[in-house]
Design an enzyme around this catalytic site. Sequence first.
Site, PDB file in Angstrom:
ATOM      1  N   SER A  17      36.286  50.052  39.215  1.00 33.88           N
ATOM      2  CA  SER A  17      35.329  51.132  38.967  1.00 33.88           C
ATOM      3  C   SER A  17      34.544  51.521  40.209  1.00 33.88           C
ATOM      4  CB  SER A  17      34.355  50.719  37.852  1.00 33.88           C
ATOM      5  OG  SER A  17      35.046  50.507  36.649  1.00 33.88           O
ATOM      6  N   ASP A  54      33.521  39.378  35.138  1.00 37.11           N
ATOM      7  CA  ASP A  54      32.711  38.835  36.225  1.00 37.11           C
ATOM      8  C   ASP A  54      33.600  37.899  37.035  1.00 37.11           C
ATOM      9  OD1 ASP A  54      30.974  37.538  37.915  1.00 37.11           O
ATOM     10  OD2 ASP A  54      29.605  36.851  36.343  1.00 37.11           O
ATOM     11  N   SER A 131      41.116  43.388  52.813  1.00 35.88           N
ATOM     12  CA  SER A 131      40.274  42.643  53.733  1.00 35.88           C
ATOM     13  C   SER A 131      39.359  43.628  54.458  1.00 35.88           C
ATOM     14  CB  SER A 131      41.143  41.835  54.699  1.00 35.88           C
ATOM     15  OG  SER A 131      40.331  41.042  55.540  1.00 35.88           O
ATOM     16  N   TYR A 145      29.726  38.783  55.092  1.00 35.33           N
ATOM     17  CA  TYR A 145      30.835  39.684  54.783  1.00 35.33           C
ATOM     18  C   TYR A 145      32.026  39.379  55.685  1.00 35.33           C
ATOM     19  CZ  TYR A 145      33.410  43.929  53.707  1.00 35.33           C
ATOM     20  OH  TYR A 145      34.382  44.818  53.317  1.00 35.33           O
ATOM     21  N   LYS A 149      35.703  37.853  54.518  1.00 36.28           N
ATOM     22  CA  LYS A 149      36.947  38.587  54.725  1.00 36.28           C
ATOM     23  C   LYS A 149      37.905  37.832  55.642  1.00 36.28           C
ATOM     24  CE  LYS A 149      36.151  42.156  52.120  1.00 36.28           C
ATOM     25  NZ  LYS A 149      36.975  42.440  50.934  1.00 36.28           N
TER      26      LYS A 149
END
Length: 275
Positions: A17, A54, A131, A145, A149
Amino acid sequence: MSSRDPRGMRVLVTGASGTFGRAICTRLDELGARVVGLDVAPRVNDPVEVLPCDLTDDSAVAAAVAEAIELLGGLDLLVNNAGIGGPAPAELPPGAEVRRQLDINLLGAWRVTSACVDALVASRGRIVMLSSRMAVMQLPLAAAYGASKRALVAYADALRLEIGTHVGVTCVYPSAVRSPIHDSTAAAGLSLEGMSRYEPLDGVVRAVLRAALSRRRHRDLPTTFRGAVEFFLARHFPALTDRIVARTLAGRVRSGAFQGADLAAGVVTRHGDAR
């Protein structure tokens, strides 16, 4: 080289979404694939059926994946797209924000993938990991972050060695795309505007489709020509890319971009002391 036929392909997309997820689902649906999504907050106008899930909840992931595979009648393609960002300077202790990013970006993909392995092995399917350029070229003030990744790529590499006889595993490396993922960083006064050049969302979608539909199993796919150059330099000349990023950061600090941002106080002070 001809591509695989997407018509009837059974696809599961996480983060369905969100900005990337909706675009990926829409395009695959247009091409005739059968797509089911997972998202923590499905929207009423999602382009495909999206199951609430979740990704930090072990049992919820197992149940949602099982339901999706049952709806699809099997699985040919998994797109691990779900991800979040947020401010996380490397010099500060890892708190809730760091744990949240690692739990969703890395462990969420791990949970979903493990629940899909049997179905993908049975179909000789594909896995696409969304990624980031930051997996190979880290930017400052966003350590969680980048770490999540880079760890996602390490997970993909291990997975490829284990199931690569039957399943293709591709990592896709977008650079910066305008989306709400940047909002929390900007709200903290740590916007990295000027550190990156934005690229179109279409490039990300094209790279995902290439990973999914090419007859060749790709290992790594940047999303633009510029991204491919950055990927090459970061992999083979990391000291050079470090200097480029450090120089750009210094320019941002001098411009006052981080003035008043508590999380960047250390960076601002040290650059002032270095003059």
